[in-house]
Design an enzyme around this catalytic site. Sequence first.
Site: not given
Length: 411
Positions: A12, A40, A291
């Site tokens: 991240d 992303h 996600t």
Amino acid sequence: MADVVVGIQWGDEGKGKIVDRIAKDYDFVVRYQGGHNAGHTIVHKGVKHSLHLMPSGVLYSQCKNIISSAVVVSVKDLCEEISMFENLENRLFVSDRAHVILPYHVQKDAFKEKSQNIGTTKKGIGPCYEDKMARSGIRMGDLLDDRILEEKLKVHFKAIEPFKEAYDLNETYEKDLREYFEQYAPKIRPFIKDTTSMLIEANQKGEKILLEGAQGTLLDIDLGTYPFVTSSNTTSASACVSTGLNPKAINEIIGITKAYSTRVGNGPFPSEDTTPMGDHLRIGGAEFGTTTKRPRRCGWLDLVALKYACALNGCTQLALMKLDVLDGINEIKVCVAYERRGEKLETFPSDLKDCVPIYQTFKGWEKSVGVRKLDDLEQNTREYIRFIEEEVGVKIRLISTSPEREDTIFL
């Protein structure tokens, strides 16, 4: 020649923005490991794109985008991402060697997470890699021939027979899986290619290749904070293994780090801040998983971990992300060492248990958001950047001051 973009924290870090920012200079953008457990986010012309499998070069029409052999692929999720874009023919290629995530893998992942509590995304990534290592997996190339796929499915059904009840697979699992592939395989087939040969040829021709990693170095299955890691190798070295490019093809290795630290899920995190400051970083940095939407744990920059990750990857330059999130904080801490049971540690151990951060404190700054020139940053900001460079021993060549593509300082 090929350049590698690799996360050097727990994922991240902002790799998507960097790849999106520099992709226009490359002929190929390649995703080289992981699965749709990674996400992303790219902001392009004010529109936010959340990608999970698609390489970040997809927004540039001249880029060929490759999902290479060490990626594990959910064909359903990939089809959904493909539908988000137009004119991907001859711009998206999926390795015929990449392994396919099956519904069984997802069920198994959820079952194991109940007992292990690793903090996985329960997307079936680990079980798919397990089958790959056991040499019993189904690969993307198998989807090109119905007869071969049927043979592989028969082997799969036989192998999972003893576990059907444990993993809550219903009586129609075999029928459902065949229908699953009947639905998605035809949509994916046009994109399945021998990407290894494609990349070797591209490198021999002198075309420019950008290799894009997922997750981060500290989640590497061998070198990360085991067992709280992902199921693949996340370092720059795995880029060669996945793509088929030899190490001599690699030119620059760009390490991506935030100006602070985050981690999603369980596992050790010495510089985590559990006070309201951690909440401030989370809100200011919009630290919620692409996600899973899970809130990320937030804390101060950890230079012990950062130096370790830079050494593992052989970073030749750094990109410092989300500098603007630290705007307005009076005192900024940086972890420069650990103390463990009375011993000072300046190197990253295999087990972080009982490691307490030793901090160095810096004066904060008022504003960096939207700044595009180094000279326009306040002195305290520049001193913070200089300290990171000196401690890590790698030059910072790029600084991000907002999610927008153009709010970037090149050095």
